[in-house]
Design an enzyme around this catalytic site. Structure first.
Site, PDB file in Angstrom:
ATOM      1  N   GLY A  30       0.817  -1.213   0.000  1.00 23.94           N
ATOM      2  CA  GLY A  30       0.000   0.000   0.000  1.00 23.94           C
ATOM      3  C   GLY A  30       0.846   1.258   0.000  1.00 23.94           C
ATOM      4  O   GLY A  30       2.019   1.220  -0.373  1.00 23.94           O
ATOM      5  N   HIS A  36       4.607   1.925  -7.821  1.00 23.05           N
ATOM      6  CA  HIS A  36       3.555   0.905  -7.871  1.00 23.05           C
ATOM      7  C   HIS A  36       2.693   1.106  -9.124  1.00 23.05           C
ATOM      8  O   HIS A  36       2.297   0.141  -9.770  1.00 23.05           O
ATOM      9  CB  HIS A  36       2.634   1.022  -6.652  1.00 23.05           C
ATOM     10  CG  HIS A  36       3.327   0.818  -5.333  1.00 23.05           C
ATOM     11  ND1 HIS A  36       3.455   1.814  -4.392  1.00 23.05           N
ATOM     12  CD2 HIS A  36       3.918  -0.272  -4.786  1.00 23.05           C
ATOM     13  CE1 HIS A  36       4.089   1.352  -3.330  1.00 23.05           C
ATOM     14  NE2 HIS A  36       4.389   0.094  -3.544  1.00 23.05           N
ATOM     15  N   GLN A  60       7.710  -9.318   7.701  1.00 18.35           N
ATOM     16  CA  GLN A  60       8.943  -8.857   7.074  1.00 18.35           C
ATOM     17  C   GLN A  60       9.576  -7.656   7.788  1.00 18.35           C
ATOM     18  O   GLN A  60      10.557  -7.108   7.316  1.00 18.35           O
ATOM     19  CB  GLN A  60       8.735  -8.585   5.578  1.00 18.35           C
ATOM     20  CG  GLN A  60       7.826  -7.427   5.244  1.00 18.35           C
ATOM     21  CD  GLN A  60       7.582  -7.345   3.744  1.00 18.35           C
ATOM     22  OE1 GLN A  60       6.904  -8.185   3.165  1.00 18.35           O
ATOM     23  NE2 GLN A  60       8.156  -6.328   3.105  1.00 18.35           N
ATOM     24  N   VAL A 178      11.204   3.132 -10.855  1.00 16.62           N
ATOM     25  CA  VAL A 178      10.687   4.460 -11.186  1.00 16.62           C
ATOM     26  C   VAL A 178      11.368   5.473 -10.251  1.00 16.62           C
ATOM     27  O   VAL A 178      11.531   5.209  -9.058  1.00 16.62           O
ATOM     28  CB  VAL A 178       9.155   4.500 -11.014  1.00 16.62           C
ATOM     29  CG1 VAL A 178       8.616   5.915 -11.192  1.00 16.62           C
ATOM     30  CG2 VAL A 178       8.503   3.558 -11.998  1.00 16.62           C
ATOM     31  N   SER A 187       9.921   5.578  -3.274  1.00 15.24           N
ATOM     32  CA  SER A 187       9.677   4.571  -2.244  1.00 15.24           C
ATOM     33  C   SER A 187       8.661   5.116  -1.251  1.00 15.24           C
ATOM     34  O   SER A 187       8.599   6.329  -1.016  1.00 15.24           O
ATOM     35  CB  SER A 187      10.994   4.270  -1.511  1.00 15.24           C
ATOM     36  OG  SER A 187      10.731   3.701  -0.249  1.00 15.24           O
ATOM     37  N   ARG A 189       8.860   4.888   1.731  1.00 14.93           N
ATOM     38  CA  ARG A 189       9.605   5.442   2.877  1.00 14.93           C
ATOM     39  C   ARG A 189      10.162   6.835   2.596  1.00 14.93           C
ATOM     40  O   ARG A 189      10.614   7.502   3.535  1.00 14.93           O
ATOM     41  CB  ARG A 189      10.738   4.495   3.274  1.00 14.93           C
ATOM     42  CG  ARG A 189      10.235   3.212   3.936  1.00 14.93           C
ATOM     43  CD  ARG A 189      11.357   2.410   4.578  1.00 14.93           C
ATOM     44  NE  ARG A 189      10.851   1.329   5.400  1.00 14.93           N
ATOM     45  CZ  ARG A 189      10.739   0.056   5.019  1.00 14.93           C
ATOM     46  NH1 ARG A 189      11.106  -0.297   3.803  1.00 14.93           N
ATOM     47  NH2 ARG A 189      10.270  -0.860   5.838  1.00 14.93           N
TER      48      ARG A 189
HETATM   49  P1  AMP Z   1       6.115  -2.409  -1.567  1.00 14.87           P
HETATM   50  O1  AMP Z   1       4.762  -1.819  -1.431  1.00 14.87           O
HETATM   51  O2  AMP Z   1       7.203  -1.512  -1.124  1.00 14.87           O
HETATM   52  O3  AMP Z   1       6.208  -3.790  -1.011  1.00 14.87           O
HETATM   53  O4  AMP Z   1       6.333  -2.574  -3.142  1.00 14.87           O
HETATM   54  C1  AMP Z   1       5.452  -3.324  -3.931  1.00 14.87           C
HETATM   55  C2  AMP Z   1       6.073  -3.578  -5.272  1.00 14.87           C
HETATM   56  O5  AMP Z   1       6.349  -2.337  -5.910  1.00 14.87           O
HETATM   57  C3  AMP Z   1       7.403  -4.315  -5.162  1.00 14.87           C
HETATM   58  O6  AMP Z   1       7.485  -5.286  -6.191  1.00 14.87           O
HETATM   59  C4  AMP Z   1       8.417  -3.233  -5.358  1.00 14.87           C
HETATM   60  O7  AMP Z   1       9.627  -3.688  -5.898  1.00 14.87           O
HETATM   61  C5  AMP Z   1       7.704  -2.319  -6.332  1.00 14.87           C
HETATM   62  N1  AMP Z   1       8.246  -0.962  -6.253  1.00 14.87           N
HETATM   63  C6  AMP Z   1       8.402  -0.186  -5.161  1.00 14.87           C
HETATM   64  N2  AMP Z   1       8.990   0.972  -5.480  1.00 14.87           N
HETATM   65  C7  AMP Z   1       9.226   0.950  -6.803  1.00 14.87           C
HETATM   66  C8  AMP Z   1       9.821   1.853  -7.744  1.00 14.87           C
HETATM   67  N3  AMP Z   1      10.295   3.049  -7.389  1.00 14.87           N
HETATM   68  N4  AMP Z   1       9.893   1.471  -9.027  1.00 14.87           N
HETATM   69  C9  AMP Z   1       9.423   0.264  -9.426  1.00 14.87           C
HETATM   70  N5  AMP Z   1       8.860  -0.617  -8.596  1.00 14.87           N
HETATM   71  C10 AMP Z   1       8.757  -0.292  -7.300  1.00 14.87           C
END
Ligand code: AMP
Length: 515
Positions: A30, A36, A60, A178, A187, A189
């Site tokens: 989320g 995303h 995690q 991205v 991110s 974060r």
């Molecule tokens: P997360 O919500 O952080 O667990 O990310 C969900 C998915 O989005 C994961 O497969 C991440 O690798 C991908 N993701 C997160 N940030 C990026 C980004 N800046 N560019 C591409 N994919 C991303």
């Protein structure tokens, strides 16, 4: 768009689609951002039904990490998903995923070789937590395709291995990282960072960029590449580097020298915020994928592009012909799909691409040269029945990927850019209006003395074929989200070829994948 929080709700929703539609899964925690969104956009473009899962996975996070303050924004996530064409959000509770009492659950433990380095060394249990939840999501949703970001490169390698080891029939697709305009990897974060910290954080991507430049100038040695990055990172003492490593992108083992590709990965903190980023340093000639509807001139153009660029034309048609020959010669019924799958699994197919346009692709089956036999009218008449079989398709796609792994190939089809080589450096969607294709077809027919059909009838036939090709469950015709569309309506074969070659050179100048 529907939102489900329970397994029966989601499964019942998906049951209607399962037989003949592809289902994509984008697993997330989320707080959706444009990273995303790029995964979701691709899923929506490449599959019929897209499910986005939103679950902040407690397994995690270590006790010292930011689980409770991790951003949560279901309302805006819902709006974004809806606007992108997502069919369903799955937002289960921990209890729904069976991890209410996380001490006492069936866990999935990835190989230690993949979890002991990089982030795994600093986040014990993290990837076991990821693998445990992703496996549950895979089992609940049973997607055809699942999308992951390259930003989390270690996670991606672990998931790929998990799918192989557990024999899951799921295609894993990786999406490029991205970035903000500053280069900072997007991110969830990043919202912890102050404006000043955000600026400082760009040192990570700037350092990776330096390594990339040096790689393109020929540097392949670990020591040198890491030194360049380290020296640059040192310029910003506020960035506390946790690790900096050069590893093989699949095995994640450290490498001394890049042979074909290497993953250069960095993690560290600025203030209270932990950040990661990476880059793939790849030394391979590109893969050019040319997809498009029947009759747009793909095969002629593909051969010419390969010839002009000195690349190899990978003749996928010859592979399907080879299997057809094998089946016909073994005396099997052409509809005996299971027996054919077994036969093909045990056969050895060798494809030796033509070294000049005058030559044909040499095909050997179990050591026997069948180059000429596979072109016979008897095989031509049956090949489409064999190509429509799922197991045949899957095994040949695996063979095509093996052959394309080191690059330097041009391939044409319906789903090359979306399915066979989704990581292709250059993707072309070669199309023409049905009217124009009908005109060309009519000309061909008349030249062969087979006129007698009207242009309107031919156009209708072509439109029907397009519809069937785009809506078939197996390998449907799709334009990849990052494909460049070339419409050949007012172009000659030579002009189309030139255009693709110009796009190739443009990509080469941009070094295919700069940050
Ligand atoms: P997360 O919500 O952080 O667990 O990310 C969900 C998915 O989005 C994961 O497969 C991440 O690798 C991908 N993701 C997160 N940030 C990026 C980004 N800046 N560019 C591409 N994919 C991303």
């Amino acid at each position: 768009m529907q939102i489900f929080t329970t397994i029966p709700g989601l499964r019942t929703f998906l049951a209607d689609y399962r037989h003949d539609r592809s289902i994509a899964l984008v697993p997330t925690m989320g707080a959706l951002h444009k990273g995303h969104a790029s995964l979701i956009r691709r899923a929506v473009a490449e599959a019929e039904i897209t499910v986005v899962s939103i679950f902040v996975n407690p397994l995690q996070f270590a006790p010292t990490e930011d689980f409770s303050r991790y951003p949560r924004s279901l309302d805006s996530d819902r709006q974004l998903c809806e606007s992108l064409g997502v069919a369903a959000i799955f937002a289960p509770s921990a209890e729904t995923l069976g991890i209410g009492d996380s001490e006492d659950i069936t866990a999935v433990i990835p190989p230690i070789s993949l979890t002991s380095g990089l982030c795994g060394a600093f986040r014990p249990g993290h990837f076991q937590g990821v693998a445990t939840i992703v496996t549950r999501l895979f089992n609940i949703i049973a997607p055809t395709i699942a999308y992951f970001g390259e930003k989390d490169a270690q996670q991606l390698a672990i998931i790929r291995q998990l799918v192989r080891d557990l024999n899951l029939a799921i295609e894993i697709r990786a999406c490029a990282t991205v970035r903000e305009t500053s280069g900072l990897a997007v991110s969830s974060r990043n919202q912890y960072l102050s404006t000043a910290e955000r600026e400082k954080a760009t040192i990570i991507v700037k350092s990776l960029q330096l390594a990339l430049e040096s790689f393109h100038l020929g540097e392949r040695q670990r020591e040198k590449l890491l030194a360049i990055v380290q020296k640059n990172l040192d310029r910003v003492p506020e960035f506390r580097c946790q690790y900096l490593d050069l590893v093989h992108p699949q095995s994640l083992q450290p490498i001394e020298q890049i042979e074909t590709d290497g993953l250069l990965a960095i993690a560290g903190s600025i203030g209270q915020t932990r950040l990661i980023d990476n880059i793939i340093l790849r030394q391979r000639r590109p893969v050019i994928a040319i997809d498009g509807p029947a009759g747009a001139g793909k095969s002629t153009v593909t051969r010419l592009v390969a010839e002009k660029l000195g690349l190899t034309y990978l003749d996928t048609g010859a592979m399907y012909r080879a299997v057809t020959w094998l089946v016909v010669n073994s005396g099997l019924d052409l509809s005996a799909e299971a027996a054919i799958a077994e036969l093909l699994s045990l056969a050895k197919i060798a494809i030796i691409p033509a070294d000049s346009p005058e030559n044909v692709t040499i095909v050997k089956i179990n050591g026997q040269d069948v180059t000429l036999e596979i072109r016979s009218p008897a095989i031509t008449a049956q090949v489409s029945r064999i190509a429509a079989q799922k197991a045949v398709r899957q095994q040949l796609v695996t063979l095509q990927r093996e052959m394309g792994m080191s690059g330097g190939i041009v391939v044409e089809g319906r789903d090359i850019g979306t399915n066979v080589f989704p990581e292709a450096e250059l993707k072309i969607f070669l199309t023409a209006t049905p009217e124009e294709r009908a005109r060309r077809r009519l000309k061909d027919l008349e030249a062969q003395g087979n006129g007698g059909i009207s242009l309107a009838e031919l156009t209708q036939e072509i439109e029907k074929r397009d519809y069937l090709d785009s809506n078939r469950s197996l390998a449907p015709l799709r334009k990849a989200a990052d494909a460049i569309e070339v419409n050949s309506d007012h172009l000659s074969i030579a002009e189309v070829t030139e255009k693709i070659i110009a796009l190739y050179h443009q990509g080469e100048e941009n070094q295919w994948r700069s940050l």
